[in-house]
Write a protein that holds these residues in place. Structure first.
Motif, PDB file in Angstrom:
ATOM      1  N   ALA A 165       0.827  -1.213   0.000  1.00 42.88           N
ATOM      2  CA  ALA A 165       0.000   0.000   0.000  1.00 42.88           C
ATOM      3  C   ALA A 165       0.856   1.255   0.000  1.00 42.88           C
ATOM      4  O   ALA A 165       0.558   2.228  -0.699  1.00 42.88           O
ATOM      5  N   TYR A 166       1.950   1.255   0.754  1.00 44.03           N
ATOM      6  CA  TYR A 166       2.775   2.460   0.846  1.00 44.03           C
ATOM      7  C   TYR A 166       3.436   2.837  -0.483  1.00 44.03           C
ATOM      8  O   TYR A 166       3.827   3.989  -0.669  1.00 44.03           O
ATOM      9  N   HIS A 167       3.533   1.901  -1.423  1.00 41.20           N
ATOM     10  CA  HIS A 167       4.064   2.251  -2.741  1.00 41.20           C
ATOM     11  C   HIS A 167       3.112   3.193  -3.493  1.00 41.20           C
ATOM     12  O   HIS A 167       3.543   3.939  -4.369  1.00 41.20           O
ATOM     13  N   ILE A 196      -6.562   8.060 -15.564  1.00 41.06           N
ATOM     14  CA  ILE A 196      -7.413   7.624 -14.471  1.00 41.06           C
ATOM     15  C   ILE A 196      -6.806   8.191 -13.198  1.00 41.06           C
ATOM     16  O   ILE A 196      -5.589   8.320 -13.096  1.00 41.06           O
ATOM     17  N   GLN A 197      -7.635   8.579 -12.260  1.00 43.38           N
ATOM     18  CA  GLN A 197      -7.139   9.196 -11.032  1.00 43.38           C
ATOM     19  C   GLN A 197      -7.158   8.193  -9.887  1.00 43.38           C
ATOM     20  O   GLN A 197      -8.149   7.501  -9.689  1.00 43.38           O
ATOM     21  N   LEU A 198      -6.063   8.147  -9.126  1.00 49.92           N
ATOM     22  CA  LEU A 198      -6.030   7.330  -7.909  1.00 49.92           C
ATOM     23  C   LEU A 198      -6.641   8.171  -6.799  1.00 49.92           C
ATOM     24  O   LEU A 198      -6.098   9.202  -6.415  1.00 49.92           O
ATOM     25  N   ASP A 199      -7.799   7.735  -6.281  1.00 52.42           N
ATOM     26  CA  ASP A 199      -8.530   8.487  -5.263  1.00 52.42           C
ATOM     27  C   ASP A 199      -8.210   8.047  -3.842  1.00 52.42           C
ATOM     28  O   ASP A 199      -8.206   8.882  -2.936  1.00 52.42           O
ATOM     29  N   GLU A 200      -7.988   6.757  -3.630  1.00 51.76           N
ATOM     30  CA  GLU A 200      -7.777   6.248  -2.265  1.00 51.76           C
ATOM     31  C   GLU A 200      -6.904   5.011  -2.272  1.00 51.76           C
ATOM     32  O   GLU A 200      -6.902   4.253  -3.246  1.00 51.76           O
ATOM     33  N   VAL A 201      -6.227   4.803  -1.155  1.00 49.67           N
ATOM     34  CA  VAL A 201      -5.560   3.544  -0.853  1.00 49.67           C
ATOM     35  C   VAL A 201      -6.138   3.099   0.479  1.00 49.67           C
ATOM     36  O   VAL A 201      -5.962   3.777   1.497  1.00 49.67           O
ATOM     37  N   ASP A 202      -6.898   2.005   0.496  1.00 45.93           N
ATOM     38  CA  ASP A 202      -7.534   1.499   1.710  1.00 45.93           C
ATOM     39  C   ASP A 202      -6.808   0.258   2.196  1.00 45.93           C
ATOM     40  O   ASP A 202      -6.737  -0.746   1.478  1.00 45.93           O
ATOM     41  N   ASN A 203      -6.289   0.338   3.413  1.00 44.72           N
ATOM     42  CA  ASN A 203      -5.670  -0.837   4.027  1.00 44.72           C
ATOM     43  C   ASN A 203      -6.763  -1.740   4.572  1.00 44.72           C
ATOM     44  O   ASN A 203      -7.780  -1.267   5.079  1.00 44.72           O
ATOM     45  N   VAL A 204      -6.558  -3.036   4.457  1.00 46.05           N
ATOM     46  CA  VAL A 204      -7.527  -4.024   4.902  1.00 46.05           C
ATOM     47  C   VAL A 204      -6.845  -4.888   5.959  1.00 46.05           C
ATOM     48  O   VAL A 204      -5.684  -5.257   5.806  1.00 46.05           O
ATOM     49  N   ARG A 205      -7.557  -5.205   7.000  1.00 50.04           N
ATOM     50  CA  ARG A 205      -6.991  -6.077   8.037  1.00 50.04           C
ATOM     51  C   ARG A 205      -7.150  -7.532   7.638  1.00 50.04           C
ATOM     52  O   ARG A 205      -7.985  -7.880   6.829  1.00 50.04           O
TER      53      ARG A 205
END
Length: 103
Positions: free
Chosen positions: A12-14, A34-43
Motif C-alpha cells: 500500500a505504501y508504494h 485515471i485518477q487514484l482516489d484512495e488507498v484502503d488498508n484491509v486487516r
C-alpha cells in the motif's frame, strides 16, 4: 546463466504518494488517464505476508474501462505496473469508480 530476481511485492505504501494524481492507462483504442482516489488498508493479512489493500480509482463518467489487466503508470517517466481493474457499480454522476484488490 543469469538468475532473475522475483518481481517486487507491491505494498500500500508504494501507492500512497500518488493519491490524487492522474495515471496513464495503456488502453485500446487509445491511452486514457485515471485518477487514484484512495488507498484502503484491509486487516487480516497472513502472518509473514503482505497486508491486503484496495486501490480506488476514478475516470470521468463518459470514460469506461472494462475489467482487466492494464499497464499503468503515475506519470510519463514512471515505471509501468500491471494492475487488474474492476469497475465498481457507480451511480450516474461526474465520476465512474474502479477498484483493484491486492491480497
Amino acid at each position: 546463466m543469469s538468475v532473475q530476481s522475483p518481481p517486487m511485492l507491491l505494498q500500500a505504501y508504494h501507492f500512497t504518494p500518488f493519491v490524487g494524481r492522474q495515471w496513464l492507462v495503456n488502453a485500446q483504442p487509445k491511452d486514457i488517464t485515471i485518477q487514484l482516489d484512495e488507498v484502503d488498508n484491509v486487516r487480516g493479512g497472513l502472518p509473514g505476508g503482505r497486508d491486503p489493500f484496495v486501490l480506488i480509482f476514478s475516470t470521468p463518467w463518459d470514460t469506461l474501462l472494462v475489467e482487466g489487466h492494464y499497464l499503468m503508470r503515475p506519470g510519463q517517466d514512471a515505471e509501468a505496473v500491471s494492475i487488474h481493474l474492476i469497475p465498481t457499480q457507480t451511480a450516474p454522476g461526474p465520476r465512474r469508480s474502479y477498484h483493484a484488490v491486492f491480497n
